[in-house]
Design a protein around this motif. Structure first.
Motif, mmCIF file in Angstrom:
data_model
loop_
_atom_site.group_PDB
_atom_site.id
_atom_site.type_symbol
_atom_site.label_atom_id
_atom_site.label_comp_id
_atom_site.label_asym_id
_atom_site.label_seq_id
_atom_site.Cartn_x
_atom_site.Cartn_y
_atom_site.Cartn_z
ATOM 1 N N MET A 1 8.193 -13.084 12.515
ATOM 2 C CA MET A 1 8.374 -12.662 11.151
ATOM 3 C C MET A 1 7.003 -12.272 10.600
ATOM 4 N N ALA A 2 6.915 -11.120 9.984
ATOM 5 C CA ALA A 2 5.669 -10.637 9.399
ATOM 6 C C ALA A 2 5.689 -10.892 7.902
ATOM 7 N N LYS A 3 4.503 -11.154 7.387
ATOM 8 C CA LYS A 3 4.374 -11.374 5.954
ATOM 9 C C LYS A 3 3.420 -10.319 5.426
ATOM 10 N N GLN A 4 3.804 -9.676 4.345
ATOM 11 C CA GLN A 4 2.970 -8.627 3.768
ATOM 12 C C GLN A 4 2.701 -8.976 2.311
ATOM 13 N N THR A 5 1.406 -8.955 1.945
ATOM 14 C CA THR A 5 1.020 -9.236 0.569
ATOM 15 C C THR A 5 0.491 -7.952 -0.045
ATOM 16 N N LEU A 6 1.032 -7.560 -1.167
ATOM 17 C CA LEU A 6 0.603 -6.359 -1.866
ATOM 18 C C LEU A 6 -0.145 -6.762 -3.131
ATOM 19 N N VAL A 7 -1.234 -6.077 -3.390
ATOM 20 C CA VAL A 7 -2.006 -6.319 -4.604
ATOM 21 C C VAL A 7 -1.826 -5.112 -5.509
ATOM 22 N N GLN A 8 -1.383 -5.339 -6.718
ATOM 23 C CA GLN A 8 -1.161 -4.263 -7.682
ATOM 24 C C GLN A 8 -2.183 -4.406 -8.801
ATOM 25 N N LEU A 9 -3.009 -3.373 -8.972
ATOM 26 C CA LEU A 9 -3.967 -3.354 -10.069
ATOM 27 C C LEU A 9 -3.207 -3.026 -11.350
ATOM 28 N N VAL A 10 -3.481 -3.781 -12.409
ATOM 29 C CA VAL A 10 -2.784 -3.602 -13.674
ATOM 30 C C VAL A 10 -3.810 -3.342 -14.770
ATOM 31 N N ASP A 11 -3.549 -2.354 -15.607
ATOM 32 C CA ASP A 11 -4.426 -2.022 -16.728
ATOM 33 C C ASP A 11 -4.499 -3.226 -17.662
ATOM 34 N N ASP A 12 -5.699 -3.785 -17.830
ATOM 35 C CA ASP A 12 -5.866 -4.974 -18.669
ATOM 36 C C ASP A 12 -5.648 -4.676 -20.148
ATOM 37 N N PHE A 13 -5.739 -3.425 -20.527
ATOM 38 C CA PHE A 13 -5.578 -3.061 -21.935
ATOM 39 C C PHE A 13 -4.105 -2.866 -22.290
ATOM 40 N N SER A 14 -3.372 -2.154 -21.424
ATOM 41 C CA SER A 14 -1.978 -1.836 -21.735
ATOM 42 C C SER A 14 -0.962 -2.663 -20.958
ATOM 43 N N GLY A 15 -1.379 -3.233 -19.833
ATOM 44 C CA GLY A 15 -0.449 -3.979 -18.995
ATOM 45 C C GLY A 15 0.308 -3.110 -18.009
ATOM 46 N N ASP A 16 0.042 -1.807 -17.992
ATOM 47 C CA ASP A 16 0.719 -0.884 -17.084
ATOM 48 C C ASP A 16 0.134 -0.974 -15.680
ATOM 49 N N PRO A 17 0.990 -0.851 -14.651
ATOM 50 C CA PRO A 17 0.479 -0.821 -13.276
ATOM 51 C C PRO A 17 -0.393 0.415 -13.062
ATOM 52 N N ILE A 18 -1.431 0.272 -12.233
ATOM 53 C CA ILE A 18 -2.332 1.384 -11.923
ATOM 54 C C ILE A 18 -2.045 1.817 -10.492
ATOM 55 N N GLU A 19 -1.577 3.027 -10.327
ATOM 56 C CA GLU A 19 -1.297 3.564 -9.004
ATOM 57 C C GLU A 19 -2.617 3.912 -8.319
ATOM 58 N N ASP A 20 -2.611 4.030 -6.983
ATOM 59 C CA ASP A 20 -3.807 4.388 -6.223
ATOM 60 C C ASP A 20 -4.422 5.667 -6.765
ATOM 61 N N GLY A 21 -5.727 5.622 -7.081
ATOM 62 C CA GLY A 21 -6.444 6.787 -7.571
ATOM 63 C C GLY A 21 -6.246 7.070 -9.049
ATOM 64 N N ALA A 22 -5.436 6.274 -9.725
ATOM 65 C CA ALA A 22 -5.141 6.526 -11.138
ATOM 66 C C ALA A 22 -5.906 5.596 -12.065
ATOM 67 N N GLY A 23 -6.898 4.866 -11.531
ATOM 68 C CA GLY A 23 -7.685 3.951 -12.347
ATOM 69 C C GLY A 23 -8.576 3.116 -11.457
ATOM 70 N N ARG A 24 -9.306 2.202 -12.078
ATOM 71 C CA ARG A 24 -10.225 1.362 -11.309
ATOM 72 C C ARG A 24 -10.741 0.230 -12.188
#
Length: 114
Positions: A1-24
């Motif tokens: 069984m494989a386990k995959q952990t995903l890290v999602q960057l979230v805009d600290d100001f708005s709370g919106d998820p940041i897609e790859d290349g759309a923020g930092r």
């Protein structure tokens, strides 16, 4: 069984998820404290525009310059000529000093206060 952990960057100001290349993560300092904030590109632009007038009116006291970059890491205080002179002075005054590597701060201070 494989386990995959995903890290999602979230805009600290708005709370919106940041897609790859759309923020930092943006680092900044104020009043002697350093901060990090994760922002979308639009919030980065807004943040930059807000600070721009203050940055233009201020003076840089530390940190790297945008146009140039020191490739060697730590800034040298006086160059290799200083190092050679310090070693020569220390040896002439009976102070043990290695022929290579970092010279202790104590020896450097003694050399400068001679």
């Amino acid at each position: 069984m494989a386990k995959q952990t995903l890290v999602q960057l979230v805009d600290d100001f708005s709370g919106d998820p940041i897609e790859d290349g759309a923020g930092r993560t943006v680092r900044f300092a104020f009043d002697g404290a350093e901060y990090e904030i994760d922002l979308t590109n639009s919030h980065i632009e807004e943040f930059s525009n807000t600070l721009e007038q203050y940055i233009r009116a201020s003076r840089r006291v530390s940190g790297r310059k945008a146009a140039t970059r020191n490739s060697g890491g730590a800034k040298k205080s006086g160059g290799s000529n200083d190092t050679a002179a310090i070693r020569e002075w220390a040896e002439a005054n009976g102070i043990p000093v290695a022929t290579r590597g970092r010279i202790s701060a104590d020896i450097v201070e003694q050399y400068r206060n001679r």
